[in-house]
Enzyme design. Sequence first.
Site, PDB file in Angstrom:
ATOM      1  N   ASN A   1       0.626  -1.312   0.005  1.00  0.00           N
ATOM      2  CA  ASN A   1       0.006   0.031  -0.093  1.00  0.00           C
ATOM      3  C   ASN A   1       0.998   1.353  -0.182  1.00  0.00           C
ATOM      4  O   ASN A   1       0.546   2.237  -0.518  1.00  0.00           O
ATOM      5  CB  ASN A   1      -0.907   0.059   1.118  1.00  0.00           C
ATOM      6  CG  ASN A   1      -2.244  -0.735   0.891  1.00  0.00           C
ATOM      7  OD1 ASN A   1      -2.992  -0.283  -0.107  1.00  0.00           O
ATOM      8  ND2 ASN A   1      -2.617  -1.584   1.791  1.00  0.00           N
TER       9      ASN A   1
ATOM     10  N   ARG B   1       4.848  -0.469  25.629  1.00  0.00           N
ATOM     11  CA  ARG B   1       4.436   0.035  24.422  1.00  0.00           C
ATOM     12  C   ARG B   1       4.431   1.617  24.478  1.00  0.00           C
ATOM     13  O   ARG B   1       4.848   2.331  23.281  1.00  0.00           O
ATOM     14  CB  ARG B   1       2.837  -0.310  24.403  1.00  0.00           C
ATOM     15  CG  ARG B   1       2.115  -0.217  23.058  1.00  0.00           C
ATOM     16  CD  ARG B   1       0.772  -0.727  23.118  1.00  0.00           C
ATOM     17  NE  ARG B   1       0.529  -2.029  23.384  1.00  0.00           N
ATOM     18  CZ  ARG B   1       0.618  -3.058  22.516  1.00  0.00           C
ATOM     19  NH1 ARG B   1       0.844  -2.530  21.118  1.00  0.00           N
ATOM     20  NH2 ARG B   1       0.365  -4.188  22.797  1.00  0.00           N
TER      21      ARG B   1
ATOM     22  N   MET C   1       1.988  -3.257  11.954  1.00  0.00           N
ATOM     23  CA  MET C   1       1.133  -4.158  12.643  1.00  0.00           C
ATOM     24  C   MET C   1       1.514  -4.099  14.166  1.00  0.00           C
ATOM     25  O   MET C   1       1.997  -4.835  14.810  1.00  0.00           O
ATOM     26  CB  MET C   1       1.842  -5.371  12.206  1.00  0.00           C
ATOM     27  CG  MET C   1       1.375  -5.849  10.693  1.00  0.00           C
ATOM     28  SD  MET C   1      -0.461  -5.720  10.328  1.00  0.00           S
ATOM     29  CE  MET C   1      -1.030  -6.993  11.272  1.00  0.00           C
TER      30      MET C   1
ATOM     31  N   HIS D   1      -8.056  -0.705   6.611  1.00  0.00           N
ATOM     32  CA  HIS D   1      -8.443  -2.012   7.292  1.00  0.00           C
ATOM     33  C   HIS D   1      -9.125  -2.789   6.207  1.00  0.00           C
ATOM     34  O   HIS D   1      -9.737  -2.458   5.470  1.00  0.00           O
ATOM     35  CB  HIS D   1      -9.205  -1.573   8.470  1.00  0.00           C
ATOM     36  CG  HIS D   1      -9.770  -2.922   9.226  1.00  0.00           C
ATOM     37  ND1 HIS D   1      -8.864  -3.586  10.112  1.00  0.00           N
ATOM     38  CD2 HIS D   1     -10.807  -3.469   9.260  1.00  0.00           C
ATOM     39  CE1 HIS D   1      -9.486  -4.554  10.503  1.00  0.00           C
ATOM     40  NE2 HIS D   1     -10.619  -4.677  10.086  1.00  0.00           N
TER      41      HIS D   1
END
Length: 199
Positions: free
Chosen positions: A14, A69, A94, A113
């Site tokens: 993409n 994170r 991801m 998505h």
Amino acid sequence: MKNIVILISGAGSNMAAIVTCAEQEDWARRHGARVAAVISNRADAAGLAWAQARGIATAVVDHKAYASREAFDAALAQVVDAHAPALVVLAGFMRILTPGFVQRYAGRMVNIHPSLLPAFPGLDTHQRAIDAGCTLAGATVHEVTPELDHGPILAQAAVPVLPGDTRQTLAARVLSQEHLIYPRAVREKIQALAAAEPQ
């Protein structure tokens, strides 16, 4: 010049579709926009070499090098911000981003998505569509908000679910549409951001 920063984790098909469209349509001249950088959380992401071959700046922020994170997202934001992005584009990135990271780019971060949202947010969308007996599947471009795969919808494309489809055959059919709608949605978002600026 409005800088577009694209985040990838793998082949970046993409991303490649967006870069190719930007080149073919001369976004720099017509829209004052360019793909300024491609950033990955994986050093082995094939899309990095593709971008480098086209003279686009690349960087790696390895999520495994960070204890949390939040720490990863803080490091990623530093690298993204170095390119002064008008728009941050998730293209097969991801990682689930923290609310703080999402808020930092609120209104100027988009994702694609592989389902017709609001159906099938999250992972394994193609098998879930087949298992549910859907006759249509597709892809959705949306703004990124703290709730996963629930931001305002910018573009969608539908494809038929055919008898005998597997997750792989359906994924390939959906991906071909992603490559069409994502560049268009990115261009339209850049135009909308430009139109909203004070004159």
